[in-house]
Enzyme design. Structure first.
Site, mmCIF file in Angstrom:
data_model
loop_
_atom_site.group_PDB
_atom_site.id
_atom_site.type_symbol
_atom_site.label_atom_id
_atom_site.label_comp_id
_atom_site.label_asym_id
_atom_site.label_seq_id
_atom_site.Cartn_x
_atom_site.Cartn_y
_atom_site.Cartn_z
ATOM 1 C CB ALA A 69 44.290 32.192 35.604
ATOM 2 C CB ALA A 70 39.132 30.896 34.700
ATOM 3 C CG ASP A 100 46.750 33.625 31.758
ATOM 4 O OD1 ASP A 100 47.163 34.439 30.916
ATOM 5 O OD2 ASP A 100 46.524 32.426 31.509
ATOM 6 N N GLY A 152 43.211 30.763 29.522
ATOM 7 C CA GLY A 152 43.288 31.048 30.953
ATOM 8 C C GLY A 152 42.476 30.124 31.835
ATOM 9 C CB SER A 153 41.160 26.673 31.487
ATOM 10 O OG SER A 153 42.282 25.847 31.582
ATOM 11 N N PRO A 209 38.271 26.025 27.181
ATOM 12 C CG PRO A 209 38.515 26.436 24.880
ATOM 13 C CD PRO A 209 37.960 27.031 26.135
HETATM 14 O O1 PMV Z 1 47.479 32.625 27.206
HETATM 15 P P1 PMV Z 1 48.355 31.607 27.894
HETATM 16 O O2 PMV Z 1 47.792 31.090 29.156
HETATM 17 O O3 PMV Z 1 48.871 30.557 26.972
HETATM 18 O O4 PMV Z 1 49.554 32.504 28.418
HETATM 19 C C1 PMV Z 1 50.730 32.606 27.802
HETATM 20 C C2 PMV Z 1 51.279 33.971 27.954
HETATM 21 C C3 PMV Z 1 52.780 33.968 28.023
HETATM 22 O O5 PMV Z 1 53.168 35.315 27.834
HETATM 23 C C4 PMV Z 1 53.371 33.123 26.927
HETATM 24 C C5 PMV Z 1 53.261 33.460 29.361
HETATM 25 C C6 PMV Z 1 52.960 34.393 30.509
HETATM 26 O O6 PMV Z 1 53.077 33.941 31.656
HETATM 27 O O7 PMV Z 1 52.661 35.578 30.301
#
Ligand code: PMV
Length: 308
Positions: free
Chosen positions: A105-106, A147, A102-103, A96
């Site tokens: 980064a993936a 991520d 992590g879409s 999603p």
């Molecule tokens: O799980 P996500 O992609 O929403 O990452 C958020 C994590 C945060 O700590 C809020 C931001 C970060 O860069 O680590």
């Protein structure tokens, strides 16, 4: 033809505080995946097909700071390949979007691997991780790097900004249920809101971040020593601190509460907040029951994930 895939991820503990130097714990989620296939093309140039985001165009049509274009170009520049060969890059994803799994980064990791392998010079994990981190900056300004790290290494990680990667040894496997509010919430927005709030109240936020860091350290000990049930109360405490950072939302709070009422050992929002996902720790063999309870409480998608 070359194919590469990358899992989604979920943060177990420590989101937001990790941006300010505290540790965080994250695990890969293999039930959701990005798969990237690179094939030879007859027409010159690089053609991109990403049906999930209705993208079908040449690389030259994307702005250079588009994260996907940046991932593709990063491979060519790192490997010194010019001009780019005629090829077609197809991206399929079940992760999603903008929900903390992590879409972005993936996609970066799978593109970097598939394209470099297609060119016969696969990038190693450290290169993939470093380039994916640069691309994360385009997604949300000041990412911590968690991520790209957990997705590149596809292992549970204890992550601290700027520190060498530490993978986690999971003493006893445990199960979490992930519930998606269905509300897209770009991480950039909640990270920006926390930054502004911290500037206004640096001491209070410093204390909240430090308290989250303590929870993360306890959680690491619990995971490594095989005391998974101890993670439940730690999730509840972490959620309360995230509420104080003002990154929860009524929908997240509702799902967290529904999980607890349905017998979860603990629950919290996960990721940037404001929407996106929450997670709940469940006793063995109760994942299906909790998943049904979350769906009844309004979760749009539910995933049961075994952490091992
Ligand atoms: O799980 P996500 O992609 O929403 O990452 C958020 C994590 C945060 O700590 C809020 C931001 C970060 O860069 O680590």
């Amino acid at each position: 033809m070359t194919t590469s895939s990358a899992p989604g991820k979920i943060i177990l503990f420590g989101e937001h505080a990790v941006v300010y130097g505290q540790p965080a714990l994250a695990v890969p989620v293999s039930q959701v995946q990005v798969a990237v296939t690179v094939t030879e093309a007859e027409r010159a140039g690089v053609w991109i097909e990403a049906p999930g985001i209705r993208l079908s165009c040449g690389l030259d049509r994307l702005p250079p700071d588009d994260p996907l274009a940046a991932a593709i170009s990063a491979v060519f520049s790192t490997l010194g390949v010019a001009p780019p060969p005629a090829c077609r890059i197809e991206i399929q994803s079940t992760i999603p979007v903008a929900s903390g799994m992590g879409s972005g980064a993936a996609v970066s990791v799978a593109v970097l691997r598939a394209l470099s392998s297609y060119l016969g010079r696969p990038l190693d994990d450290a290169q993939v991780n470093r380039l994916a981190f640069e691309i994360e900056k385009l997604h949300h300004g000041t990412p911590s790097g968690i991520d790209n790290t957990v997705i590149t290494y596809a292992r549970p990680v204890f992550f601290m900004k700027g520190q060498p990667i530490e993978t986690l040894r999971v003493g006893t496997p445990f199960t979490i249920v992930i519930g998606d509010t269905g509300i897209a919430s770009p991480t950039r927005l909640t990270v920006g809101a926390v930054r502004a709030a911290r500037e206004a109240e640096p001491e209070r936020f410093g204390r909240l971040f430090a308290a989250i860091g303590e929870i993360v350290r306890h959680a690491r000990d619990a995971i490594e020593s095989g005391d998974a049930p101890a993670l439940g109360p730690l999730m509840d405490e972490n959620h309360a601190l995230l509420q104080q950072l003002a990154v929860s939302s009524p929908e997240l709070d509702r799902l967290v509460q529904a999980a607890r009422s349905a017998g979860a050992l603990g629950a919290k929002l996960s990721g940037g907040g404001g929407g996106g996902n929450m997670i709940a720790l469940v006793a063995p063999h109760t994942g299906d029951r909790l998943a049904r309870a979350l769906s009844r409480a309004g979760a749009r998608q539910v995933f049961i994930s075994h952490v091992a």
